[in-house]
Enzyme design. Structure first.
Site, mmCIF file in Angstrom:
data_model
loop_
_atom_site.group_PDB
_atom_site.id
_atom_site.type_symbol
_atom_site.label_atom_id
_atom_site.label_comp_id
_atom_site.label_asym_id
_atom_site.label_seq_id
_atom_site.Cartn_x
_atom_site.Cartn_y
_atom_site.Cartn_z
ATOM 1 C CE LYS A 18 -2.166 -1.245 3.793
ATOM 2 N NZ LYS A 18 -1.489 -2.524 4.041
ATOM 3 N NE ARG A 93 -4.705 -1.534 9.824
ATOM 4 C CZ ARG A 93 -3.665 -0.872 9.334
ATOM 5 N NH1 ARG A 93 -3.767 0.400 9.036
ATOM 6 N NH2 ARG A 93 -2.518 -1.488 9.133
ATOM 7 N NE ARG A 132 7.090 -2.459 6.267
ATOM 8 C CZ ARG A 132 5.757 -2.414 6.330
ATOM 9 N NH1 ARG A 132 5.049 -1.916 5.331
ATOM 10 N NH2 ARG A 132 5.134 -2.907 7.388
ATOM 11 N NE ARG A 165 5.772 -0.220 10.152
ATOM 12 C CZ ARG A 165 4.606 -0.308 9.520
ATOM 13 N NH1 ARG A 165 4.467 0.230 8.316
ATOM 14 N NH2 ARG A 165 3.579 -0.925 10.066
ATOM 15 N NE ARG A 176 1.780 -4.907 11.280
ATOM 16 C CZ ARG A 176 2.927 -4.777 10.628
ATOM 17 N NH1 ARG A 176 4.033 -5.304 11.121
ATOM 18 N NH2 ARG A 176 2.981 -4.111 9.508
HETATM 19 P P1 ADP Z 1 2.130 -1.865 3.217
HETATM 20 O O1 ADP Z 1 2.120 -0.358 3.190
HETATM 21 O O2 ADP Z 1 0.920 -2.466 2.529
HETATM 22 O O3 ADP Z 1 2.316 -2.444 4.588
HETATM 23 P P2 ADP Z 1 4.681 -1.618 1.785
HETATM 24 O O4 ADP Z 1 4.351 -0.793 0.597
HETATM 25 O O5 ADP Z 1 5.455 -0.957 2.877
HETATM 26 O O6 ADP Z 1 3.352 -2.355 2.361
HETATM 27 O O7 ADP Z 1 5.448 -2.897 1.234
HETATM 28 C C1 ADP Z 1 5.931 -3.906 2.140
HETATM 29 C C2 ADP Z 1 7.333 -4.326 1.698
HETATM 30 O O8 ADP Z 1 7.252 -5.019 0.460
HETATM 31 C C3 ADP Z 1 8.273 -3.135 1.454
HETATM 32 O O9 ADP Z 1 9.562 -3.520 1.872
HETATM 33 C C4 ADP Z 1 8.199 -2.930 -0.070
HETATM 34 O O10 ADP Z 1 9.403 -2.382 -0.595
HETATM 35 C C5 ADP Z 1 7.963 -4.351 -0.576
HETATM 36 N N1 ADP Z 1 7.090 -4.403 -1.761
HETATM 37 C C6 ADP Z 1 6.016 -3.628 -2.036
HETATM 38 N N2 ADP Z 1 5.422 -3.992 -3.193
HETATM 39 C C7 ADP Z 1 6.147 -5.052 -3.661
HETATM 40 C C8 ADP Z 1 6.065 -5.898 -4.814
HETATM 41 N N3 ADP Z 1 5.077 -5.748 -5.728
HETATM 42 N N4 ADP Z 1 6.977 -6.889 -4.959
HETATM 43 C C9 ADP Z 1 7.971 -7.059 -4.043
HETATM 44 N N5 ADP Z 1 8.117 -6.294 -2.931
HETATM 45 C C10 ADP Z 1 7.226 -5.307 -2.744
HETATM 46 P P1 AMP Z 2 0.390 0.591 8.976
HETATM 47 O O1 AMP Z 2 1.480 1.621 8.834
HETATM 48 O O2 AMP Z 2 -0.802 0.890 8.112
HETATM 49 O O3 AMP Z 2 0.890 -0.820 8.816
HETATM 50 O O4 AMP Z 2 -0.155 0.728 10.476
HETATM 51 C C1 AMP Z 2 0.685 0.463 11.583
HETATM 52 C C2 AMP Z 2 -0.166 0.243 12.825
HETATM 53 O O5 AMP Z 2 -0.893 1.447 13.153
HETATM 54 C C3 AMP Z 2 -1.248 -0.840 12.728
HETATM 55 O O6 AMP Z 2 -0.741 -2.140 12.946
HETATM 56 C C4 AMP Z 2 -2.216 -0.387 13.831
HETATM 57 O O7 AMP Z 2 -1.717 -0.708 15.120
HETATM 58 C C5 AMP Z 2 -2.170 1.147 13.700
HETATM 59 N N1 AMP Z 2 -3.205 1.632 12.765
HETATM 60 C C6 AMP Z 2 -2.985 2.291 11.581
HETATM 61 N N2 AMP Z 2 -4.153 2.582 10.985
HETATM 62 C C7 AMP Z 2 -5.132 2.091 11.791
HETATM 63 C C8 AMP Z 2 -6.547 2.051 11.706
HETATM 64 N N3 AMP Z 2 -7.207 2.556 10.655
HETATM 65 N N4 AMP Z 2 -7.237 1.463 12.733
HETATM 66 C C9 AMP Z 2 -6.594 0.949 13.796
HETATM 67 N N5 AMP Z 2 -5.254 0.945 13.918
HETATM 68 C C10 AMP Z 2 -4.526 1.496 12.933
#
Ligand code: ADP
Ligand code: AMP
Length: 220
Positions: A18, A93, A132, A165, A176
């Site tokens: 995302k 969410r 990541r 993170r 999660r």
């Molecule tokens: P989210 O925001 O949904 O938690 P991220 O965008 O941070 O996910 O992506 C999670 C990890 O996967 C990051 O390290 C990112 O660089 C990697 N990633 C994202 N999209 C892809 C993809 N299509 N193929 C391989 N790795 C990816």
């Molecule tokens: P994310 O960066 O989207 O992976 O979010 C990191 C963490 O923030 C999640 O695991 C939750 O603990 C909290 N969080 C983010 N967005 C929400 C939401 N819409 N509702 C509840 N918790 C959230």
């Protein structure tokens, strides 16, 4: 593309891509990226009251209570910089958050018009999550296997040192994923019934996913 403003939700399990796709969407379509996770991480690092309320939940991988998140988004979405379109990443969410968003977005005259859901299998998600690395300053997301920064450990966008993170551990990830399956997955059906959801195959490489995301945005 029609002239309707783009008010979008990007959905998907943790690690689906995302944040990565959000960076590309913002560059191409010029809409405002709103990530509740990024907002919480900033609040935690600034030790604000919201940050103090949220920190423990986030570290454990639990969802922050609805009332806290909804209040935060309500304030954020009402700001002027969302007037030309917004991209919600990580919100809603829960069904309660989705219902609050529906009401709020109509009240402020910025109704939601698209939901894009990125599908990725659980075994791929965990691999992506542990590799990541993120920029604590601009929020850019990197990956030790799939998306390395040009210079080891340094953000390409702003030169800041990358971090892992605290919640990107195997243990927190399983909590999660459980929270996602229980509380967030039902939103797929919720938005499908409203006829505004498009599913995207998130197992492709980043550019491949973005091609599908762009088609979904442009209604192709
Ligand atoms: P989210 O925001 O949904 O938690 P991220 O965008 O941070 O996910 O992506 C999670 C990890 O996967 C990051 O390290 C990112 O660089 C990697 N990633 C994202 N999209 C892809 C993809 N299509 N193929 C391989 N790795 C990816
Ligand atoms: P994310 O960066 O989207 O992976 O979010 C990191 C963490 O923030 C999640 O695991 C939750 O603990 C909290 N969080 C983010 N967005 C929400 C939401 N819409 N509702 C509840 N918790 C959230």
């Amino acid at each position: 593309m029609n002239k309707q403003k783009l008010n979008i939700i990007l959905m998907g399990p943790p690690g689906a891509g995302k944040g990565t796709q959000s960076e590309l969407i913002v560059k191409k379509y010029g809409i405002k990226h709103i990530s509740t996770g990024d907002m919480f991480r900033e609040a935690i690092s600034n030790k604000t009251p919201v940050g103090l309320q949220a920190e423990d939940y986030i570290t454990k991988g639990l969802l922050v209570p609805d009332a806290v998140v909804i209040a935060l988004v309500k304030e954020r979405l009402s700001k002027d910089d969302c007037a030309h379109g917004y991209l919600l990443d990580g919100f809603p969410r829960t069904i309660a958050q989705a219902e609050a968003l529906e009401k709020l977005s109509i009240e402020i005259g910025r109704p939601l018009n698209k939901v894009i859901n990125i599908n990725v299998d659980a075994e791929v998600l965990i691999k992506r999550i542990v590799a990541r690395r993120v920029c604590p300053k601009c929020g850019a997301s990197y990956n030790l296997d799939f998306k390395k920064p040009s210079k080891d450990g340094i953000c390409d966008n702003c030169g800041t040192e990358l971090i892992q993170r605290k919640d990107d551990t195997r243990e927190s990830f399983s909590t999660r994923l459980e929270a996602y399956n229980q509380s967030t997955k039902p939103l797929i059906d919720f938005y499908q019934k409203k006829g505004i959801l498009t599913n995207v195959d998130g197992l492709q490489d980043i550019d491949g996913v973005f091609a599908e995301v762009s088609s979904a945005i442009e209604g192709k």
